[in-house]
Design a protein around this motif. Structure first.
Motif, PDB file in Angstrom:
ATOM      1  N   ASN A 257       0.814  -1.216   0.000  1.00 56.51           N
ATOM      2  CA  ASN A 257       0.000   0.000   0.000  1.00 56.51           C
ATOM      3  C   ASN A 257       0.852   1.272   0.000  1.00 56.51           C
ATOM      4  O   ASN A 257       0.425   2.315  -0.487  1.00 56.51           O
ATOM      5  N   ASP A 258       2.087   1.181   0.518  1.00 52.30           N
ATOM      6  CA  ASP A 258       2.898   2.408   0.563  1.00 52.30           C
ATOM      7  C   ASP A 258       3.444   2.814  -0.802  1.00 52.30           C
ATOM      8  O   ASP A 258       4.192   3.780  -0.921  1.00 52.30           O
ATOM      9  N   VAL A 259       3.038   2.073  -1.848  1.00 51.43           N
ATOM     10  CA  VAL A 259       3.362   2.516  -3.205  1.00 51.43           C
ATOM     11  C   VAL A 259       2.254   3.448  -3.728  1.00 51.43           C
ATOM     12  O   VAL A 259       2.417   4.118  -4.750  1.00 51.43           O
ATOM     13  N   ILE A 260       1.147   3.542  -2.986  1.00 51.71           N
ATOM     14  CA  ILE A 260      -0.015   4.280  -3.504  1.00 51.71           C
ATOM     15  C   ILE A 260      -0.660   5.203  -2.459  1.00 51.71           C
ATOM     16  O   ILE A 260      -1.605   5.936  -2.781  1.00 51.71           O
ATOM     17  N   ALA A 261      -0.152   5.184  -1.242  1.00 50.49           N
ATOM     18  CA  ALA A 261      -0.732   6.038  -0.194  1.00 50.49           C
ATOM     19  C   ALA A 261       0.313   6.296   0.875  1.00 50.49           C
ATOM     20  O   ALA A 261       1.138   5.422   1.174  1.00 50.49           O
ATOM     21  N   VAL A 262       0.267   7.508   1.432  1.00 56.01           N
ATOM     22  CA  VAL A 262       1.164   7.818   2.545  1.00 56.01           C
ATOM     23  C   VAL A 262       0.423   8.705   3.543  1.00 56.01           C
ATOM     24  O   VAL A 262      -0.280   9.633   3.164  1.00 56.01           O
ATOM     25  N   GLY A 263       0.582   8.391   4.817  1.00 49.99           N
ATOM     26  CA  GLY A 263      -0.092   9.180   5.846  1.00 49.99           C
ATOM     27  C   GLY A 263       0.910   9.717   6.844  1.00 49.99           C
ATOM     28  O   GLY A 263       1.980   9.125   7.061  1.00 49.99           O
ATOM     29  N   HIS A 264       0.554  10.846   7.421  1.00 47.79           N
ATOM     30  CA  HIS A 264       1.399  11.437   8.470  1.00 47.79           C
ATOM     31  C   HIS A 264       0.516  12.352   9.292  1.00 47.79           C
ATOM     32  O   HIS A 264      -0.132  13.246   8.751  1.00 47.79           O
ATOM     33  N   SER A 304      -1.540   8.946 -13.494  1.00 41.34           N
ATOM     34  CA  SER A 304      -2.080   7.602 -13.745  1.00 41.34           C
ATOM     35  C   SER A 304      -1.477   6.614 -12.751  1.00 41.34           C
ATOM     36  O   SER A 304      -0.412   6.883 -12.160  1.00 41.34           O
ATOM     37  N   LEU A 305      -2.157   5.496 -12.584  1.00 36.20           N
ATOM     38  CA  LEU A 305      -1.612   4.442 -11.709  1.00 36.20           C
ATOM     39  C   LEU A 305      -0.194   4.073 -12.153  1.00 36.20           C
ATOM     40  O   LEU A 305       0.707   3.915 -11.324  1.00 36.20           O
ATOM     41  N   ASP A 306      -0.023   3.954 -13.481  1.00 35.83           N
ATOM     42  CA  ASP A 306       1.304   3.569 -13.993  1.00 35.83           C
ATOM     43  C   ASP A 306       2.363   4.608 -13.626  1.00 35.83           C
ATOM     44  O   ASP A 306       3.488   4.255 -13.246  1.00 35.83           O
ATOM     45  N   ASP A 307       2.003   5.891 -13.728  1.00 35.86           N
ATOM     46  CA  ASP A 307       2.977   6.932 -13.379  1.00 35.86           C
ATOM     47  C   ASP A 307       3.232   6.968 -11.867  1.00 35.86           C
ATOM     48  O   ASP A 307       4.341   7.278 -11.424  1.00 35.86           O
ATOM     49  N   TYR A 312       6.993   6.583  -7.940  1.00 33.54           N
ATOM     50  CA  TYR A 312       6.922   6.336  -6.489  1.00 33.54           C
ATOM     51  C   TYR A 312       6.543   7.603  -5.715  1.00 33.54           C
ATOM     52  O   TYR A 312       6.985   7.815  -4.573  1.00 33.54           O
ATOM     53  N   LEU A 313       5.703   8.443  -6.351  1.00 33.72           N
ATOM     54  CA  LEU A 313       5.227   9.654  -5.683  1.00 33.72           C
ATOM     55  C   LEU A 313       4.712   9.366  -4.275  1.00 33.72           C
ATOM     56  O   LEU A 313       5.040  10.072  -3.315  1.00 33.72           O
ATOM     57  N   PHE A 314       3.891   8.303  -4.142  1.00 33.71           N
ATOM     58  CA  PHE A 314       3.242   8.041  -2.848  1.00 33.71           C
ATOM     59  C   PHE A 314       4.162   7.292  -1.882  1.00 33.71           C
ATOM     60  O   PHE A 314       3.790   7.013  -0.757  1.00 33.71           O
ATOM     61  N   GLN A 336      11.609  14.638 -11.984  1.00 31.34           N
ATOM     62  CA  GLN A 336      11.862  14.483 -13.419  1.00 31.34           C
ATOM     63  C   GLN A 336      10.596  14.244 -14.235  1.00 31.34           C
ATOM     64  O   GLN A 336      10.620  14.282 -15.453  1.00 31.34           O
ATOM     65  N   HIS A 337       9.476  13.959 -13.561  1.00 30.35           N
ATOM     66  CA  HIS A 337       8.215  13.715 -14.268  1.00 30.35           C
ATOM     67  C   HIS A 337       7.413  15.014 -14.242  1.00 30.35           C
ATOM     68  O   HIS A 337       6.992  15.472 -13.169  1.00 30.35           O
ATOM     69  N   SER A 338       7.177  15.608 -15.416  1.00 33.34           N
ATOM     70  CA  SER A 338       6.612  16.965 -15.413  1.00 33.34           C
ATOM     71  C   SER A 338       5.241  17.014 -14.730  1.00 33.34           C
ATOM     72  O   SER A 338       4.969  17.938 -13.953  1.00 33.34           O
ATOM     73  N   GLY A 339       4.385  16.015 -14.989  1.00 39.04           N
ATOM     74  CA  GLY A 339       3.046  16.023 -14.399  1.00 39.04           C
ATOM     75  C   GLY A 339       3.106  15.905 -12.880  1.00 39.04           C
ATOM     76  O   GLY A 339       2.410  16.620 -12.144  1.00 39.04           O
ATOM     77  N   VAL A 340       3.944  15.014 -12.401  1.00 33.99           N
ATOM     78  CA  VAL A 340       4.064  14.802 -10.947  1.00 33.99           C
ATOM     79  C   VAL A 340       4.704  16.034 -10.304  1.00 33.99           C
ATOM     80  O   VAL A 340       4.261  16.512  -9.258  1.00 33.99           O
ATOM     81  N   ASN A 341       5.712  16.569 -10.958  1.00 31.57           N
ATOM     82  CA  ASN A 341       6.381  17.755 -10.425  1.00 31.57           C
ATOM     83  C   ASN A 341       5.403  18.935 -10.335  1.00 31.57           C
ATOM     84  O   ASN A 341       5.392  19.671  -9.336  1.00 31.57           O
TER      85      ASN A 341
END
Ligand SMILES: NCCC[C@H](NC(=O)CCC(=O)O)C(=O)O
Length: 449
Positions: A257-264, A304-307, A312-314, A336-341
């Motif tokens: 799950n830590d590939v798709i969600a992060v909590g703090h 996207s899920l793939d991106d 590894y944004l999450f 380096q990923h323009s959309g994520v950045n």
């Protein structure tokens, strides 16, 4: 520069030090990075330096930071148990000839991803007011399942005072009890000393295969393991939430799950496809946290899920700094990923984060482990922290000693052909032998006895 002894209850990051046999063997089910880098040469020295640099960076932000030593590799005990015999060099050579897969398993340094070492619950949440640890059984793959015993030993050694710490056995090693530790567990709280709400995320429901699971990859985490841990750790059932992973996400490479969600604290940052029933999960979290949680869901159209899996944004870490800023520590790949950045820029603009810092973890990332995978969060009161084996707490001096230690003992690169080299075994054991002195842990490994 802060002192590692925090004056108040704090979240301490225990990062896994990347071991001298770090290599790419493609061993990890459902992990696209591990698969795509299979058999590529690895760079253990750079890997360990990158991991240590991340620890030093967090420490410079005033985040208490500690280090967990690697597991001893080669794991000769495993190879002998599987029928390879003779002296050590003969065992390694026979394994290489008969099963390169088992040799790679015995050389894996995957224990560096300490988010999979255990599930830890702070004393504020347990009805006996002690910190509870359950090491993960990691049953899905042999190279990870063979970490459990050493992890349990290390945790007992480091958190040794029974007044403060309770160590449970791993839940039984059965595929319907799969447990991959804190990577599927998140705690929400106001300040760290306040009671929290704990979220246990699972991919498989032990009540059997009803066809709702992933089709392509295995679901590594079971609901039954989370339920057992919530009981063992004496959590208040009204402050525990269970959430099922979206099987589509698992099939897209979200093996934890830590590939798709992060909590703090009071923030959950997740992809809209993270959970099978996101609305229910958010409602449960709102109810149990008395509506104090803030959920930021990133839509598929934005990332996207793939991106999400590729960058590894999450798998970023969210930390509270000494000056009470909320900082997202993200992999370089996100810059380096323009959309994520661009998204990260907006999240700073709208004050979700005060700032974003990027870290280069190329070597770990290429095996599917980002910033959050490398750390196990342990919330400790000042008294609890004072009782921890103090040699593992990162100081400026220890950073320099470890840099030096890495440079002296680690190879620049490793290939699959090197894994059976008896000289590598000697180098690895010698490095770890010295490390236990640096961390003031005494003789902890079998080969030291
Ligand atoms: N939390 C990150 C875990 C990454 C880990 N990768 C690995 O084990 C790769 C090993 C290899 O393929 O050599 C895993 O998938 O469990």
């Amino acid at each position: 520069m802060s002192n590692t002894t925090a004056p108040t209850t704090a979240e301490v990051n225990f990062d896994g030090l990347i071991g001298p046999t770090h290599n790419y063997a493609g061993l990890a089910p459902g992990n696209l990075a591990s698969r795509s880098h299979r058999r590529e040469p690895s760079h253990p020295r750079a890997a360990a330096r990158q991991g240590l640099a991340k620890m030093a960076r967090l420490r410079s932000l005033g985040v208490p930071q500690a280090v967990l030593p690697p597991q001893p590799r080669p794991n000769l005990g495993l190879l002998r148990r599987l029928g390879f015999s003779g002296d050590d060099a003969t065992v390694l050579e026979a394994a290489q000839k008969q099963s390169p897969h088992l040799l790679a398993t015995a050389m894996s340094s995957s224990s560096m991803w300490t988010a999979n070492a255990a599930t830890v619950c702070p004393s504020a949440d347990a009805d006996d007011r002690r910190v509870h640890f359950t090491p993960a059984n990691l049953v899905t793959s042999l190279h990870r399942a063979s970490e459990t015993d050493v992890t349990a030993m290390l945790l007992r050694r480091i958190f040794h005072d029974p007044r403060f710490f309770v160590h449970h056995d791993a839940v039984p090693s059965s595929t319907d009890m799969g447990d991959e530790g804190a990577a599927n567990h998140t705690r929400f709280c106001d300040t760290f000393d306040a009671p929290g709400v704990q979220l246990f995320v699972y991919g498989s429901d032990s009540r059997g295969d009803d066809g709702s699971g992933p089709k392509r990859f295995v679901a590594r985490q079971s609901k039954a393991a989370g339920e057992a841990i919530a009981r063992l750790h004496r959590l208040d059932p009204d402050r525990v939430v269970f959430a099922k992973q979206n099987p589509r996400a698992i099939d897209a490479g979200v093996f934890h799950n830590d590939v798709i969600a992060v909590g703090h604290r009071q923030l959950l940052l997740c992809h809209e496809q993270a959970f099978a029933q996101p609305d229910r999960v958010i409602e449960d979290l709102r109810r149990t946290t008395n509506d104090t949680i803030r959920v930021v869901q990133v839509p598929e159209q934005r990332v996207s899920l793939d991106d999400a899996v590729a960058t590894y944004l999450f798998n970023s870490q969210i930390v509270t700094t000494e000056t009470d800023q909320t900082v997202l520590v993200a992999p370089e790949d996100c810059r380096q990923h323009s959309g994520v950045n661009a998204l990260l820029g907006e999240l700073v603009e709208d004050n979700t984060f005060d700032r974003v810092e990027f870290v280069d973890l190329r070597e770990s990332m290429d095996n599917g482990g980002g910033p959050a995978c490398l750390r196990l969060r342990v919330v400790l009161t000042p008294d609890e922290l004072a009782s921890v084996a103090s040699g593992v707490l990162l100081t400026d001096e220890l950073v320099i000693q470890l840099e030096n230690w890495i440079d002296r003992h680690y190879r620049e690169s490793l290939t699959a052909a090197d894994l059976a080299d008896p000289v590598l075994m000697k180098e690895s054991y010698q490095a770890l032998d010295e490390l236990t002195d640096l961390l003031r842990l005494g003789a902890i490994y079998d080969f030291q006895r």
